[in-house]
Design an enzyme around this catalytic site. Structure first.
Site, PDB file in Angstrom:
ATOM      1  N   HIS A   1       0.831  -1.216  -0.059  1.00  0.00           N
ATOM      2  CA  HIS A   1      -0.163   0.167   0.008  1.00  0.00           C
ATOM      3  C   HIS A   1       0.737   1.237  -0.004  1.00  0.00           C
ATOM      4  O   HIS A   1       0.213   2.387  -0.311  1.00  0.00           O
ATOM      5  CB  HIS A   1      -1.046  -0.094   1.016  1.00  0.00           C
ATOM      6  CG  HIS A   1      -0.553   0.245   2.420  1.00  0.00           C
ATOM      7  ND1 HIS A   1      -0.048  -0.645   3.395  1.00  0.00           N
ATOM      8  CD2 HIS A   1      -0.002   1.495   3.068  1.00  0.00           C
ATOM      9  CE1 HIS A   1       0.457  -0.179   4.743  1.00  0.00           C
ATOM     10  NE2 HIS A   1       0.506   0.893   4.305  1.00  0.00           N
TER      11      HIS A   1
ATOM     12  N   ASP B   1       0.133  -7.762   1.421  1.00  0.00           N
ATOM     13  CA  ASP B   1       0.380  -6.437   1.486  1.00  0.00           C
ATOM     14  C   ASP B   1       1.820  -6.265   1.534  1.00  0.00           C
ATOM     15  O   ASP B   1       2.671  -5.304   2.376  1.00  0.00           O
ATOM     16  CB  ASP B   1      -0.114  -5.466   2.639  1.00  0.00           C
ATOM     17  CG  ASP B   1      -0.158  -4.230   2.573  1.00  0.00           C
ATOM     18  OD1 ASP B   1       0.125  -3.583   1.567  1.00  0.00           O
ATOM     19  OD2 ASP B   1       0.034  -3.497   3.818  1.00  0.00           O
TER      20      ASP B   1
ATOM     21  N   SER C   1       4.816   2.643   7.842  1.00  0.00           N
ATOM     22  CA  SER C   1       4.472   1.471   7.104  1.00  0.00           C
ATOM     23  C   SER C   1       5.572   0.989   6.340  1.00  0.00           C
ATOM     24  O   SER C   1       6.148   2.066   5.494  1.00  0.00           O
ATOM     25  CB  SER C   1       3.267   1.784   6.098  1.00  0.00           C
ATOM     26  OG  SER C   1       2.220   1.889   6.878  1.00  0.00           O
TER      27      SER C   1
END
Length: 388
Positions: free
Chosen positions: A133, A163, A237
Protein backbone atom coordinates in the site's frame (compact mmCIF):
# COMPACT_ATOMS: atom_id res chain seq x y z
CA UNK A 1 20.83 14.84 98.25
CA UNK A 2 20.33 18.58 98.34
CA UNK A 3 23.19 18.94 95.85
CA UNK A 4 21.53 16.53 93.32
CA UNK A 5 18.23 18.31 93.69
CA UNK A 6 19.83 21.68 93.05
CA UNK A 7 21.62 20.25 89.97
CA UNK A 8 18.35 18.86 88.56
CA UNK A 9 16.61 22.16 89.23
CA UNK A 10 19.40 24.01 87.44
CA UNK A 11 19.43 21.71 84.33
CA UNK A 12 15.74 21.05 83.78
CA UNK A 13 15.01 24.28 81.96
CA UNK A 14 17.92 24.01 79.47
CA UNK A 15 17.01 20.36 78.73
CA UNK A 16 13.33 21.18 78.30
CA UNK A 17 14.12 24.13 76.04
CA UNK A 18 16.46 21.93 73.96
CA UNK A 19 13.77 19.27 73.48
CA UNK A 20 11.21 21.88 72.48
CA UNK A 21 13.64 23.36 69.92
CA UNK A 22 14.33 19.92 68.44
CA UNK A 23 10.62 19.19 68.09
CA UNK A 24 10.09 22.58 66.46
CA UNK A 25 12.88 21.96 63.93
CA UNK A 26 11.45 18.54 63.00
CA UNK A 27 8.00 20.02 62.64
CA UNK A 28 9.28 22.78 60.35
CA UNK A 29 11.68 20.55 58.35
CA UNK A 30 10.17 17.00 58.12
CA UNK A 31 12.62 16.06 55.35
CA UNK A 32 15.34 15.87 57.99
CA UNK A 33 13.55 12.91 59.54
CA UNK A 34 13.05 11.23 56.13
CA UNK A 35 16.68 11.74 55.12
CA UNK A 36 17.79 10.11 58.36
CA UNK A 37 15.67 7.02 57.71
CA UNK A 38 16.76 6.99 54.05
CA UNK A 39 20.40 6.91 55.11
CA UNK A 40 19.65 3.88 57.20
CA UNK A 41 17.98 2.13 54.27
CA UNK A 42 20.60 3.15 51.73
CA UNK A 43 23.34 1.67 53.85
CA UNK A 44 21.89 -1.77 53.08
CA UNK A 45 22.85 -3.31 49.68
CA UNK A 46 20.11 -2.87 47.07
CA UNK A 47 20.30 -6.52 46.02
CA UNK A 48 19.88 -7.97 49.54
CA UNK A 49 16.14 -8.42 48.90
CA UNK A 50 16.74 -10.48 45.74
CA UNK A 51 17.21 -14.22 45.71
CA UNK A 52 20.69 -15.57 44.79
CA UNK A 53 19.51 -16.49 41.28
CA UNK A 54 18.12 -12.99 40.73
CA UNK A 55 21.36 -11.38 41.89
CA UNK A 56 23.45 -13.52 39.56
CA UNK A 57 21.27 -12.58 36.59
CA UNK A 58 20.93 -8.91 37.50
CA UNK A 59 21.93 -6.61 34.64
CA UNK A 60 20.40 -3.32 35.67
CA UNK A 61 18.91 -0.74 33.28
CA UNK A 62 19.47 -1.45 29.59
CA UNK A 63 19.86 0.79 26.56
CA UNK A 64 18.76 -0.21 23.08
CA UNK A 65 21.23 2.13 21.39
CA UNK A 66 23.32 -0.77 20.06
CA UNK A 67 20.27 -2.46 18.56
CA UNK A 68 19.21 0.77 16.85
CA UNK A 69 22.73 1.49 15.62
CA UNK A 70 22.88 -2.01 14.14
CA UNK A 71 19.52 -1.87 12.37
CA UNK A 72 18.99 1.81 11.52
CA UNK A 73 21.34 1.99 8.48
CA UNK A 74 19.13 -0.60 6.75
CA UNK A 75 15.87 1.30 7.30
CA UNK A 76 15.08 3.75 4.50
CA UNK A 77 12.57 6.51 3.92
CA UNK A 78 10.38 6.06 0.85
CA UNK A 79 8.88 9.01 -0.99
CA UNK A 80 6.41 8.38 -3.80
CA UNK A 81 4.78 10.57 -6.41
CA UNK A 82 1.66 9.91 -8.43
CA UNK A 83 0.11 11.98 -11.18
CA UNK A 84 -3.56 12.63 -10.50
CA UNK A 85 -6.23 14.52 -12.40
CA UNK A 86 -7.87 17.52 -10.80
CA UNK A 87 -11.61 17.22 -11.09
CA UNK A 88 -13.05 19.80 -13.48
CA UNK A 89 -15.77 22.09 -12.17
CA UNK A 90 -19.26 20.82 -13.20
CA UNK A 91 -20.03 24.26 -14.64
CA UNK A 92 -17.69 23.53 -17.54
CA UNK A 93 -20.09 20.83 -18.73
CA UNK A 94 -23.18 23.05 -18.52
CA UNK A 95 -24.66 23.65 -22.05
CA UNK A 96 -25.36 27.33 -21.39
CA UNK A 97 -21.83 27.91 -20.12
CA UNK A 98 -20.40 26.08 -23.13
CA UNK A 99 -22.54 28.15 -25.51
CA UNK A 100 -21.46 31.55 -24.22
CA UNK A 101 -17.89 30.89 -23.18
CA UNK A 102 -16.89 28.17 -25.66
CA UNK A 103 -14.33 26.65 -23.33
CA UNK A 104 -15.92 23.32 -22.64
CA UNK A 105 -12.89 21.54 -24.01
CA UNK A 106 -10.57 22.72 -21.26
CA UNK A 107 -8.44 19.62 -20.48
CA UNK A 108 -8.30 18.19 -17.05
CA UNK A 109 -5.38 19.60 -15.11
CA UNK A 110 -2.76 17.24 -13.73
CA UNK A 111 -0.82 17.48 -10.52
CA UNK A 112 1.69 15.32 -8.65
CA UNK A 113 0.53 13.78 -5.38
CA UNK A 114 3.24 12.89 -2.87
CA UNK A 115 3.23 10.30 -0.10
CA UNK A 116 5.70 8.84 2.35
CA UNK A 117 6.56 5.50 3.87
CA UNK A 118 9.44 3.31 4.96
CA UNK A 119 11.36 0.27 3.77
CA UNK A 120 14.08 -2.15 4.88
CA UNK A 121 17.24 -3.10 2.96
CA UNK A 122 17.59 -6.88 3.18
CA UNK A 123 20.44 -7.60 0.78
CA UNK A 124 23.68 -6.05 -0.46
CA UNK A 125 22.26 -6.27 -3.98
CA UNK A 126 19.84 -3.48 -3.04
CA UNK A 127 16.57 -5.37 -2.46
CA UNK A 128 14.16 -3.53 -0.18
CA UNK A 129 11.02 -4.81 1.51
CA UNK A 130 8.07 -2.50 2.11
CA UNK A 131 4.27 -2.55 2.10
CA UNK A 132 2.29 -2.82 -1.11
CA UNK A 133 0.00 0.00 0.00
CA UNK A 134 3.02 2.32 0.25
CA UNK A 135 3.84 2.05 -3.46
CA UNK A 136 0.57 0.91 -5.01
CA UNK A 137 -0.30 2.86 -8.16
CA UNK A 138 2.53 5.40 -7.91
CA UNK A 139 4.58 6.74 -10.81
CA UNK A 140 7.87 7.38 -9.05
CA UNK A 141 9.60 5.89 -6.00
CA UNK A 142 12.56 7.62 -4.33
CA UNK A 143 14.48 5.96 -1.51
CA UNK A 144 16.42 8.06 1.03
CA UNK A 145 19.06 6.18 3.01
CA UNK A 146 20.08 6.91 6.57
CA UNK A 147 23.51 8.08 5.36
CA UNK A 148 21.94 10.84 3.25
CA UNK A 149 22.10 9.17 -0.17
CA UNK A 150 19.04 8.96 -2.42
CA UNK A 151 18.14 6.72 -5.33
CA UNK A 152 15.18 5.93 -7.52
CA UNK A 153 13.78 2.49 -6.83
CA UNK A 154 12.51 -0.11 -9.27
CA UNK A 155 9.43 -2.10 -8.33
CA UNK A 156 10.33 -5.78 -8.74
CA UNK A 157 7.04 -7.34 -7.62
CA UNK A 158 4.26 -7.38 -5.06
CA UNK A 159 2.43 -9.77 -2.81
CA UNK A 160 -0.89 -7.95 -2.65
CA UNK A 161 -2.57 -10.62 -0.52
CA UNK A 162 -0.01 -10.08 2.25
CA UNK A 163 0.49 -6.34 1.56
CA UNK A 164 4.17 -6.70 0.66
CA UNK A 165 6.29 -5.20 -2.11
CA UNK A 166 9.89 -5.71 -3.25
CA UNK A 167 11.95 -2.77 -4.52
CA UNK A 168 15.51 -2.57 -5.81
CA UNK A 169 18.02 0.26 -5.80
CA UNK A 170 21.39 0.47 -7.53
CA UNK A 171 23.82 1.73 -4.87
CA UNK A 172 27.08 0.45 -3.43
CA UNK A 173 28.10 -0.08 0.20
CA UNK A 174 24.65 -0.96 1.48
CA UNK A 175 24.09 -2.25 5.01
CA UNK A 176 21.40 -4.96 4.93
CA UNK A 177 19.62 -5.69 8.17
CA UNK A 178 20.22 -8.88 10.17
CA UNK A 179 17.29 -11.27 9.93
CA UNK A 180 15.71 -12.50 13.16
CA UNK A 181 13.43 -15.42 13.96
CA UNK A 182 9.77 -14.53 14.51
CA UNK A 183 9.02 -18.19 15.25
CA UNK A 184 10.89 -17.89 18.57
CA UNK A 185 9.43 -14.48 19.42
CA UNK A 186 7.44 -14.54 22.65
CA UNK A 187 4.76 -12.29 24.07
CA UNK A 188 6.52 -9.81 26.32
CA UNK A 189 9.71 -9.56 24.24
CA UNK A 190 10.97 -6.00 23.81
CA UNK A 191 10.71 -4.70 20.23
CA UNK A 192 11.55 -1.44 18.48
CA UNK A 193 9.78 0.07 15.46
CA UNK A 194 11.94 2.14 13.08
CA UNK A 195 10.49 4.20 10.25
CA UNK A 196 9.70 7.56 8.67
CA UNK A 197 7.00 8.54 11.15
CA UNK A 198 4.85 11.48 9.94
CA UNK A 199 7.53 12.15 7.31
CA UNK A 200 9.85 13.61 9.98
CA UNK A 201 12.67 11.23 9.12
CA UNK A 202 13.91 8.12 10.84
CA UNK A 203 12.21 7.66 14.21
CA UNK A 204 12.38 4.87 16.80
CA UNK A 205 9.58 3.77 19.12
CA UNK A 206 9.74 1.04 21.76
CA UNK A 207 7.28 -1.52 23.09
CA UNK A 208 6.73 -5.23 23.53
CA UNK A 209 5.26 -8.09 21.54
CA UNK A 210 1.60 -8.09 22.58
CA UNK A 211 0.51 -11.18 20.62
CA UNK A 212 1.51 -13.37 17.67
CA UNK A 213 -0.38 -14.94 14.74
CA UNK A 214 -3.09 -12.29 14.81
CA UNK A 215 -5.74 -12.58 12.09
CA UNK A 216 -9.16 -11.32 11.17
CA UNK A 217 -8.69 -7.53 10.88
CA UNK A 218 -9.33 -7.20 7.12
CA UNK A 219 -6.02 -5.39 6.69
CA UNK A 220 -4.87 -7.92 4.09
CA UNK A 221 -6.23 -11.06 2.46
CA UNK A 222 -3.62 -13.20 4.22
CA UNK A 223 -2.96 -12.17 7.81
CA UNK A 224 -0.48 -13.58 10.32
CA UNK A 225 0.60 -10.51 12.24
CA UNK A 226 2.93 -9.81 15.12
CA UNK A 227 0.99 -7.46 17.38
CA UNK A 228 2.93 -4.80 19.28
CA UNK A 229 2.30 -1.71 21.37
CA UNK A 230 5.34 0.03 19.85
CA UNK A 231 3.87 3.08 18.13
CA UNK A 232 3.42 2.55 14.38
CA UNK A 233 2.50 5.98 13.12
CA UNK A 234 1.63 7.21 9.61
CA UNK A 235 4.82 6.92 7.57
CA UNK A 236 6.04 3.91 9.56
CA UNK A 237 4.42 1.50 7.09
CA UNK A 238 7.06 -0.69 5.49
CA UNK A 239 9.59 0.00 8.25
CA UNK A 240 11.37 -2.44 10.55
CA UNK A 241 10.18 -4.12 13.71
CA UNK A 242 13.38 -5.32 15.41
CA UNK A 243 14.25 -7.22 18.56
CA UNK A 244 16.43 -5.90 21.38
CA UNK A 245 19.54 -7.04 19.49
CA UNK A 246 18.73 -5.27 16.22
CA UNK A 247 17.45 -8.30 14.27
CA UNK A 248 14.50 -7.85 11.90
CA UNK A 249 11.33 -9.55 13.14
CA UNK A 250 8.73 -8.02 10.86
CA UNK A 251 7.65 -5.33 8.41
CA UNK A 252 5.48 -2.71 10.12
CA UNK A 253 2.13 -2.55 8.38
CA UNK A 254 -0.72 -0.90 10.24
CA UNK A 255 -2.11 0.62 13.39
CA UNK A 256 -5.54 -0.46 14.53
CA UNK A 257 -6.57 3.12 15.29
CA UNK A 258 -8.33 4.28 12.14
CA UNK A 259 -7.93 7.89 13.23
CA UNK A 260 -4.23 7.78 12.42
CA UNK A 261 -2.98 8.24 15.98
CA UNK A 262 -0.98 5.64 17.88
CA UNK A 263 -3.59 3.50 19.57
CA UNK A 264 -1.24 1.04 21.23
CA UNK A 265 -2.12 -1.79 18.83
CA UNK A 266 0.11 -2.12 15.79
CA UNK A 267 0.80 -4.97 13.41
CA UNK A 268 3.86 -6.24 11.57
CA UNK A 269 4.18 -8.95 8.92
CA UNK A 270 6.61 -11.66 10.14
CA UNK A 271 9.94 -11.45 8.37
CA UNK A 272 9.87 -15.10 7.25
CA UNK A 273 6.74 -14.35 5.19
CA UNK A 274 8.42 -11.25 3.78
CA UNK A 275 11.65 -13.04 2.88
CA UNK A 276 9.69 -15.83 1.17
CA UNK A 277 7.95 -13.18 -0.92
CA UNK A 278 11.32 -11.68 -1.83
CA UNK A 279 12.83 -15.04 -2.81
CA UNK A 280 9.81 -15.95 -4.94
CA UNK A 281 9.83 -12.64 -6.79
CA UNK A 282 13.58 -12.80 -7.44
CA UNK A 283 13.46 -16.44 -8.60
CA UNK A 284 10.08 -16.73 -10.30
CA UNK A 285 9.01 -13.14 -10.88
CA UNK A 286 5.88 -13.70 -8.81
CA UNK A 287 4.72 -15.09 -5.47
CA UNK A 288 4.46 -18.88 -5.48
CA UNK A 289 1.56 -20.36 -3.52
CA UNK A 290 0.27 -23.81 -2.88
CA UNK A 291 -2.91 -24.80 -4.75
CA UNK A 292 -5.47 -27.38 -3.70
CA UNK A 293 -7.70 -27.27 -6.78
CA UNK A 294 -11.18 -26.78 -5.37
CA UNK A 295 -13.90 -24.19 -5.41
CA UNK A 296 -15.92 -23.83 -2.22
CA UNK A 297 -18.46 -21.65 -0.47
CA UNK A 298 -18.96 -20.70 3.15
CA UNK A 299 -21.55 -22.51 5.23
CA UNK A 300 -24.71 -20.62 6.05
CA UNK A 301 -26.69 -21.73 9.13
CA UNK A 302 -29.18 -23.40 6.79
CA UNK A 303 -26.45 -25.30 4.93
CA UNK A 304 -24.83 -26.35 8.18
CA UNK A 305 -28.16 -27.69 9.43
CA UNK A 306 -28.72 -29.61 6.21
CA UNK A 307 -25.35 -31.35 6.70
CA UNK A 308 -26.17 -32.07 10.37
CA UNK A 309 -23.35 -29.78 11.55
CA UNK A 310 -23.49 -27.98 14.87
CA UNK A 311 -21.68 -24.86 13.62
CA UNK A 312 -20.92 -22.94 10.45
CA UNK A 313 -17.23 -23.80 10.66
CA UNK A 314 -16.37 -25.29 7.29
CA UNK A 315 -16.69 -24.78 3.55
CA UNK A 316 -18.79 -26.71 1.06
CA UNK A 317 -16.81 -28.01 -1.91
CA UNK A 318 -18.71 -27.01 -5.05
CA UNK A 319 -16.14 -27.95 -7.71
CA UNK A 320 -13.00 -30.11 -7.90
CA UNK A 321 -10.54 -29.47 -10.76
CA UNK A 322 -9.69 -32.54 -12.80
CA UNK A 323 -6.26 -33.96 -12.00
CA UNK A 324 -5.75 -31.29 -9.36
CA UNK A 325 -4.37 -32.06 -5.89
CA UNK A 326 -7.83 -32.39 -4.32
CA UNK A 327 -9.04 -34.66 -7.15
CA UNK A 328 -6.00 -36.91 -6.76
CA UNK A 329 -6.49 -37.00 -2.99
CA UNK A 330 -10.11 -38.16 -3.32
CA UNK A 331 -12.14 -35.05 -2.51
CA UNK A 332 -15.37 -34.49 -4.42
CA UNK A 333 -18.20 -31.94 -4.65
CA UNK A 334 -20.51 -32.06 -1.65
CA UNK A 335 -17.71 -32.63 0.87
CA UNK A 336 -17.54 -30.12 3.73
CA UNK A 337 -13.96 -29.24 4.64
CA UNK A 338 -13.81 -28.51 8.37
CA UNK A 339 -10.07 -28.66 9.13
CA UNK A 340 -6.80 -28.24 7.25
CA UNK A 341 -3.61 -29.34 9.01
CA UNK A 342 -5.73 -29.73 12.13
CA UNK A 343 -6.71 -26.04 12.00
CA UNK A 344 -10.38 -25.05 11.81
CA UNK A 345 -11.13 -23.35 8.50
CA UNK A 346 -13.83 -21.06 9.90
CA UNK A 347 -15.73 -19.38 7.08
CA UNK A 348 -13.07 -20.56 4.62
CA UNK A 349 -10.69 -17.65 4.94
CA UNK A 350 -8.39 -19.43 7.40
CA UNK A 351 -8.37 -22.53 5.26
CA UNK A 352 -7.55 -20.49 2.16
CA UNK A 353 -4.69 -18.83 4.02
CA UNK A 354 -3.38 -22.15 5.32
CA UNK A 355 -3.18 -23.41 1.73
CA UNK A 356 -1.85 -20.12 0.36
CA UNK A 357 0.97 -19.99 2.90
CA UNK A 358 2.04 -23.53 2.03
CA UNK A 359 4.40 -24.34 -0.80
CA UNK A 360 3.87 -26.46 -3.91
CA UNK A 361 4.87 -30.01 -3.02
CA UNK A 362 3.77 -29.68 0.62
CA UNK A 363 1.42 -32.36 1.91
CA UNK A 364 -1.63 -31.09 3.78
CA UNK A 365 -4.13 -33.00 5.87
CA UNK A 366 -7.76 -32.26 5.02
CA UNK A 367 -10.61 -33.30 7.32
CA UNK A 368 -14.04 -33.40 5.69
CA UNK A 369 -17.58 -34.33 6.56
CA UNK A 370 -19.03 -36.72 3.97
CA UNK A 371 -22.52 -38.13 4.45
CA UNK A 372 -22.36 -37.46 8.17
CA UNK A 373 -18.98 -39.12 8.67
CA UNK A 374 -15.56 -37.58 9.27
CA UNK A 375 -12.90 -38.56 6.75
CA UNK A 376 -9.31 -37.38 6.38
CA UNK A 377 -7.41 -37.04 3.11
CA UNK A 378 -3.79 -36.20 2.31
CA UNK A 379 -3.21 -33.87 -0.64
CA UNK A 380 0.07 -32.81 -2.24
CA UNK A 381 -0.25 -29.15 -3.24
CA UNK A 382 0.59 -27.93 -6.74
CA UNK A 383 1.58 -24.54 -8.16
CA UNK A 384 -1.17 -21.95 -8.13
CA UNK A 385 -2.30 -21.34 -11.72
CA UNK A 386 -1.42 -17.94 -13.15
CA UNK A 387 -4.55 -15.88 -13.69
CA UNK A 388 -4.70 -13.00 -16.12
Amino acid sequence: MNTLFRAFTYLRWPVLIGLLCALAVLALFPELKNSSSNRTISNRPLLESLSPSDVNGWQGPISYARAVARAAPAVVNIYTRKQVSIRRHPLFDDPLFRHYFNNSDIPRQQRMQSARGSGVIVSKEGYILTNNHVINGVDEIVVALADGREARAELKGVNSKSDLAVLKIDLDNLNPIAIGSPDTTMVGDVVLAIGNAFGMGQTVTQGIVSATRRRGFNIAAFENFIQTDAAINPGNSGGALIDAHGNLLGINTANLDQGGAAGGIGFAIPVDTAIQTLNDIVEFGRVVRGWLGVEAQSLSPQLAQSFSLNSTNGVLVTHVYNDGPADKAGLRPGDVIVRINNQMVGDGRWGQQEIGESRPGDTVSIEVMRQGKVQTFEAVLAFEPITS
